[in-house]
Scaffold this active site. Structure first.
Site, PDB file in Angstrom:
ATOM      1  N   GLN A   1       8.169 -41.623 -30.160  1.00  0.00           N
ATOM      2  CA  GLN A   1       8.235 -41.994 -28.754  1.00  0.00           C
ATOM      3  C   GLN A   1       6.862 -41.871 -28.101  1.00  0.00           C
ATOM      4  O   GLN A   1       6.435 -42.740 -27.350  1.00  0.00           O
ATOM      5  CB  GLN A   1       9.248 -41.093 -28.035  1.00  0.00           C
ATOM      6  CG  GLN A   1       9.646 -41.579 -26.678  1.00  0.00           C
ATOM      7  CD  GLN A   1      10.249 -42.971 -26.753  1.00  0.00           C
ATOM      8  OE1 GLN A   1      10.904 -43.330 -27.723  1.00  0.00           O
ATOM      9  NE2 GLN A   1       9.978 -43.781 -25.749  1.00  0.00           N
TER      10      GLN A   1
ATOM     11  N   GLU B   1      16.212 -41.853 -21.377  1.00  0.00           N
ATOM     12  CA  GLU B   1      16.372 -43.175 -21.976  1.00  0.00           C
ATOM     13  C   GLU B   1      16.945 -43.027 -23.401  1.00  0.00           C
ATOM     14  O   GLU B   1      17.953 -43.633 -23.738  1.00  0.00           O
ATOM     15  CB  GLU B   1      14.997 -43.847 -22.015  1.00  0.00           C
ATOM     16  CG  GLU B   1      14.990 -45.250 -22.570  1.00  0.00           C
ATOM     17  CD  GLU B   1      13.558 -45.756 -22.765  1.00  0.00           C
ATOM     18  OE1 GLU B   1      12.613 -44.942 -22.724  1.00  0.00           O
ATOM     19  OE2 GLU B   1      13.407 -46.970 -22.982  1.00  0.00           O
ATOM     20  N   HIS B   2      16.285 -42.208 -24.218  1.00  0.00           N
ATOM     21  CA  HIS B   2      16.759 -41.932 -25.579  1.00  0.00           C
ATOM     22  C   HIS B   2      17.141 -40.461 -25.683  1.00  0.00           C
ATOM     23  O   HIS B   2      16.381 -39.600 -25.251  1.00  0.00           O
ATOM     24  CB  HIS B   2      15.664 -42.189 -26.616  1.00  0.00           C
ATOM     25  CG  HIS B   2      15.068 -43.560 -26.540  1.00  0.00           C
ATOM     26  ND1 HIS B   2      13.866 -43.813 -25.907  1.00  0.00           N
ATOM     27  CD2 HIS B   2      15.507 -44.754 -27.019  1.00  0.00           C
ATOM     28  CE1 HIS B   2      13.588 -45.118 -26.014  1.00  0.00           C
ATOM     29  NE2 HIS B   2      14.565 -45.711 -26.664  1.00  0.00           N
TER      30      HIS B   2
ATOM     31  N   TYR C   1      10.012 -63.014 -21.050  1.00  0.00           N
ATOM     32  CA  TYR C   1       8.578 -62.735 -21.121  1.00  0.00           C
ATOM     33  C   TYR C   1       8.281 -61.901 -22.356  1.00  0.00           C
ATOM     34  O   TYR C   1       8.949 -60.896 -22.616  1.00  0.00           O
ATOM     35  CB  TYR C   1       8.116 -61.989 -19.866  1.00  0.00           C
ATOM     36  CG  TYR C   1       6.605 -61.928 -19.808  1.00  0.00           C
ATOM     37  CD1 TYR C   1       5.873 -62.945 -19.216  1.00  0.00           C
ATOM     38  CD2 TYR C   1       5.912 -60.875 -20.402  1.00  0.00           C
ATOM     39  CE1 TYR C   1       4.490 -62.932 -19.200  1.00  0.00           C
ATOM     40  CE2 TYR C   1       4.520 -60.853 -20.392  1.00  0.00           C
ATOM     41  CZ  TYR C   1       3.821 -61.880 -19.787  1.00  0.00           C
ATOM     42  OH  TYR C   1       2.450 -61.867 -19.793  1.00  0.00           O
TER      43      TYR C   1
ATOM     44  N   SER D   1       8.524 -44.768 -21.012  1.00  0.00           N
ATOM     45  CA  SER D   1       9.566 -44.471 -21.990  1.00  0.00           C
ATOM     46  C   SER D   1       9.706 -42.963 -22.229  1.00  0.00           C
ATOM     47  O   SER D   1       8.794 -42.195 -21.932  1.00  0.00           O
ATOM     48  CB  SER D   1       9.159 -45.163 -23.293  1.00  0.00           C
ATOM     49  OG  SER D   1      10.213 -45.215 -24.179  1.00  0.00           O
TER      50      SER D   1
ATOM     51  N   HIS E   1       4.097 -44.697 -27.903  1.00  0.00           N
ATOM     52  CA  HIS E   1       4.198 -45.929 -27.101  1.00  0.00           C
ATOM     53  C   HIS E   1       3.056 -46.074 -26.111  1.00  0.00           C
ATOM     54  O   HIS E   1       2.395 -47.081 -26.056  1.00  0.00           O
ATOM     55  CB  HIS E   1       5.545 -46.001 -26.373  1.00  0.00           C
ATOM     56  CG  HIS E   1       6.616 -46.629 -27.201  1.00  0.00           C
ATOM     57  ND1 HIS E   1       6.541 -47.922 -27.630  1.00  0.00           N
ATOM     58  CD2 HIS E   1       7.767 -46.137 -27.719  1.00  0.00           C
ATOM     59  CE1 HIS E   1       7.607 -48.216 -28.367  1.00  0.00           C
ATOM     60  NE2 HIS E   1       8.362 -47.138 -28.434  1.00  0.00           N
TER      61      HIS E   1
ATOM     62  N   ASP F   1      15.578 -48.693 -32.134  1.00  0.00           N
ATOM     63  CA  ASP F   1      14.547 -49.615 -31.639  1.00  0.00           C
ATOM     64  C   ASP F   1      14.574 -50.947 -32.372  1.00  0.00           C
ATOM     65  O   ASP F   1      14.309 -51.993 -31.782  1.00  0.00           O
ATOM     66  CB  ASP F   1      13.150 -49.017 -31.860  1.00  0.00           C
ATOM     67  CG  ASP F   1      12.762 -48.072 -30.749  1.00  0.00           C
ATOM     68  OD1 ASP F   1      13.513 -47.984 -29.764  1.00  0.00           O
ATOM     69  OD2 ASP F   1      11.719 -47.412 -30.873  1.00  0.00           O
TER      70      ASP F   1
ATOM     71  N   GLU G   1      40.686 -57.012  13.241  1.00  0.00           N
ATOM     72  CA  GLU G   1      39.237 -57.103  13.101  1.00  0.00           C
ATOM     73  C   GLU G   1      38.609 -57.997  14.168  1.00  0.00           C
ATOM     74  O   GLU G   1      37.401 -58.204  14.177  1.00  0.00           O
ATOM     75  CB  GLU G   1      38.873 -57.597  11.693  1.00  0.00           C
ATOM     76  CG  GLU G   1      39.263 -56.602  10.607  1.00  0.00           C
ATOM     77  CD  GLU G   1      38.715 -56.934   9.216  1.00  0.00           C
ATOM     78  OE1 GLU G   1      38.138 -58.027   9.044  1.00  0.00           O
ATOM     79  OE2 GLU G   1      38.872 -56.091   8.316  1.00  0.00           O
TER      80      GLU G   1
ATOM     81  N   ASN H   1       3.065 -56.071 -18.468  1.00  0.00           N
ATOM     82  CA  ASN H   1       2.164 -55.105 -17.822  1.00  0.00           C
ATOM     83  C   ASN H   1       2.497 -55.007 -16.324  1.00  0.00           C
ATOM     84  O   ASN H   1       3.465 -55.598 -15.849  1.00  0.00           O
ATOM     85  CB  ASN H   1       0.699 -55.490 -18.069  1.00  0.00           C
ATOM     86  CG  ASN H   1       0.336 -56.834 -17.419  1.00  0.00           C
ATOM     87  OD1 ASN H   1       1.030 -57.314 -16.519  1.00  0.00           O
ATOM     88  ND2 ASN H   1      -0.745 -57.438 -17.882  1.00  0.00           N
TER      89      ASN H   1
ATOM     90  N   HIS I   1      39.730 -66.499  11.696  1.00  0.00           N
ATOM     91  CA  HIS I   1      40.325 -66.181  10.391  1.00  0.00           C
ATOM     92  C   HIS I   1      41.848 -66.321  10.475  1.00  0.00           C
ATOM     93  O   HIS I   1      42.485 -66.935   9.620  1.00  0.00           O
ATOM     94  CB  HIS I   1      39.950 -64.759   9.947  1.00  0.00           C
ATOM     95  CG  HIS I   1      38.586 -64.644   9.337  1.00  0.00           C
ATOM     96  ND1 HIS I   1      37.442 -64.941  10.015  1.00  0.00           N
ATOM     97  CD2 HIS I   1      38.183 -64.263   8.079  1.00  0.00           C
ATOM     98  CE1 HIS I   1      36.386 -64.739   9.213  1.00  0.00           C
ATOM     99  NE2 HIS I   1      36.816 -64.329   8.038  1.00  0.00           N
TER     100      HIS I   1
ATOM    101  N   GLN J   1       1.427 -65.284 -13.329  1.00  0.00           N
ATOM    102  CA  GLN J   1       1.531 -66.745 -13.170  1.00  0.00           C
ATOM    103  C   GLN J   1       2.704 -67.303 -13.984  1.00  0.00           C
ATOM    104  O   GLN J   1       3.366 -68.255 -13.560  1.00  0.00           O
ATOM    105  CB  GLN J   1       0.212 -67.450 -13.513  1.00  0.00           C
ATOM    106  CG  GLN J   1      -0.290 -67.273 -14.940  1.00  0.00           C
ATOM    107  CD  GLN J   1      -1.165 -66.031 -15.118  1.00  0.00           C
ATOM    108  OE1 GLN J   1      -1.092 -65.092 -14.313  1.00  0.00           O
ATOM    109  NE2 GLN J   1      -1.962 -66.013 -16.165  1.00  0.00           N
TER     110      GLN J   1
END
Lengths: 427, 427
Positions: free
Chosen positions: A258, A326-327, A128, A236, A261, A360, A414, A213, A419, A190
């Site tokens: 950063q 994250e960073h 995506y 982020s 964003h 990045d 068991e 999103n 088995h 969709q």
């Protein structure tokens, strides 16, 4: 803008609370709207995709798929300087990710037993790519390059049409460079549902990756299990550790790279030096004036930015491990020393000349990273994200006879006599 | 019992539909009961764990943690034949999983740039082991051995107390052998929530693995993101491909070894030979009479069992790839020939002497496998399930200068001027 806080045990606790508070609950209306979209796409296929595209994007292309000519034209018509930059980035990303590639293994024993683990790329993966201002060519490279290295047979990109009904040419250029196989002009929940179930025109995939999103993220979450997904990315963040050797100009610039964003992004500086803290705040005020996304930067710094003076480098390291950012930028003397000590982070940037945007766009490691403290247990997107493993076992009659008693004993313990029977019946 | 179906394009479609129909929606009452348990454990910690344990298990031990003495005693008091069988199984599992271990890598370039990927075991992992008849020592080995090989520092097991208020000694024995670090007598959704948040007595973990009932599975799903989880396992299944060289006795025994797991388990035989199909059904009727779980076997075979006569080996292979079964037995002449052709399966068992229980207990590959067709994109539990990766980047001033123009160009294209600024400010 930001005030200076002193580490005292309580301030750190508040900070963690603040960061975690960004992962807000998804509105129930979003959840139910997405559920409805998914059900409609499952039931009505292309027609439902068409209806939603008209509804959300204003118009719908006659054919969803972008032709090979249009993709090639985008590459031919692109600014050669831009193409070169993308090619250089792609080469670096490919070089780094090729090192991640795992081999299938086989253990062929002298007694004839053969066992192993076969590794194979997923057959079909959906990528995506958001529209509008969040249509990032770098994101196409970071997702597509590892997928192709993993051996994914067919990489299907979906992206919403621009206002003129066409695909974003920068995205097409990046897709052509990264080796995306097919592109469809569909966006939103969709598109995710169409990839998960398949429609007459859009192929069904095994895994869906890429940012989006809240509707896209919710659709991915709801369809997890029908297909695999990459991760649910939260807001982020960057954490910077600085001692007296750090340059406040760089610190401020990196915090803002950063913060720009989005309004939920977080930029935090930990430093042992109060003077560095003060100079960084001065630099933030100076530099922000020149930046296009000034409003977003100021808001995210105000709400989720922090400058904290710590009592020692050890305290900074401990706090970094607790926050699992994250960073993580290490602006300390002898930065390599910290490669082992920093336990939890998506990506670690070492030294003065390794700013976060280098990662990045360009250096090679992936920029799809675990957020919101999940680096404690999640990992960056990698070639491993696009493979499936299958074990295989071949035993000989003699080898099974040798194992007979042990297996029957455990199975009986068991209470699983069928088995045991499946071993016993062979002898 | 089972009737013979002929492959005709429609029968296969019905079969897929039947298998997928087993993954039923979770009852809303379960979902909301679990949500309430999670919220209570988060708010009230140990006290809530205690209250739920009394409510669901009838009583609550004074101290949740099982002492080291009790664990050692279980091992000392266990039947030495059982201990030997487990030790042999553990050695095989360890040998196979050690081969899965990935190395950290570093790329130190001549220009001084250093990049790499550090691989480290998760710090703390929780392992759920069900109580009652589903308390399987083999499951302890299959989860704990790869975790310890991955380098997990602390492996915490939780398991509900037996009716006598004690831990199941077989489980303790397996835990001692597998190197589990600490054991707590808590079960159900309350155990999962306690591990996810931590309480005064139960440590917070980074990931939770292991099978459980619908409450346990729902709690894991709801807490995914707060911690990592292994997978949401669906009902178990076996698919067997057989030609004229197959032995109907073995086929019937292996189908039932899967069918005995539970009423939703599925056992399907595909064969090119109608006579093999008929003889297998005769054998099923003969052998089932001797088995302890006869009722379960008959019900799961009736509802989710099938014997299908295919027109060719290729048709069997295609159908196997479509079904993507958890367990796939290849009872064909020259079974190794199919290692590459069978695209989707959790574990493949090749030849006459590789029955599925060999993999469940003993051979070495993991028995925690993707179910319900998810082998299309999910993989067996492995050492990779217990690691986290962190990228690191160290650039020199010269190297960043060389990359300057490319990065600034891409950042500008994306409209992210603060990203460009963080490079520019350094020169």
């Amino acid at each position: 803008m930001i005030s200076i806080t002193k580490a005292d045990g309580k301030a750190e606790f508040k900070l963690i609370h603040l960061l975690r508070s960004r992962s807000t609950e998804v509105d129930k209306r979003v959840t139910s709207a997405v559920t409805e979209i998914i059900e409609n796409i499952k039931a009505h296929g292309d027609q439902a995709v068409r209806d939603y595209t008209v509804k959300f994007d204003g118009q719908c292309p006659d054919v969803f798929e972008v032709s090979r000519e249009e993709i090639n034209d985008a590459l031919t018509d692109a600014d050669p300087v831009f193409v070169d930059a993308l090619l250089n980035a792609q080469a670096n990303i490919a070089e780094f990710h090729t090192r991640q590639k795992q081999q299938s293994f086989m253990d062929a024993k002298p007694n004839g037993v053969i066992m192993g683990q076969r590794i194979r790329g997923l057959k079909r993966v959906g990528l995506y790519v958001p529209g509008g201002t969040a249509a990032y060519p770098s994101s196409v490279l970071m997702n597509a390059v590892p997928a192709k290295i993993a051996g994914v047979e067919e990489l299907i990109m979906v992206t919403p049409p621009m206002k003129n009904g066409k695909a974003n040419p920068d995205i097409l250029t990046a897709a052509a460079i990264a080796g995306v196989d097919r592109i469809f002009l569909v966006g939103g929940a969709q598109a995710i549902a169409a990839l998960a179930f398949g429609t007459a025109s859009i192929p069904k995939v095994d895994k869906i990756v890429g940012p989006g999103n809240i509707y896209v993220a919710t659709a991915k979450k709801q369809l997890y299990g029908t297909v695999d997904i990459d991760m649910i990315a939260g807001p982020s963040e960057i954490l910077i550790l600085a001692d007296s050797t750090a340059n406040p100009k760089f610190l401020a610039a990196d915090m803002m790279s950063q913060a720009e964003h989005d309004k939920l992004a977080s930029a935090i500086l930990l430093t042992t030096e109060e003077s560095i803290a003060q100079q960084t705040i001065t630099e933030l005020n100076l530099q922000v004036a020149t930046l296009a996304r000034k409003e977003i930067i100021l808001e995210s710094l105000k709400n989720f930015g922090a400058v904290i003076v710590c009592r020692s480098t050890d305290e900074m390291v401990d706090l970094a491990n607790l926050l699992a950012p994250e960073h993580l930028e290490v602006m300390l003397e002898n930065p390599m020393e910290y490669v082992g000590k920093l336990d939890n982070a998506g990506s670690v940037f070492l030294g003065k000349y390794s700013p976060e945007p280098l990662g990045d766009y360009y250096a090679g490691p992936n920029h799809v990273l675990p957020t919101s403290g999940t680096a404690r247990f999640f990992s960056p997107l990698s070639v491993d994200s696009f493979i499936k493993k299958t074990s295989f076992i071949y035993y000989t009659e003699d080898a099974l006879r040798d194992a007979h008693d042990d297996i029957v004993h455990i199975a009986s313990k068991e209470g699983l006599t069928a088995h045991a029977n499946s071993i016993q019946v062979r002898f």
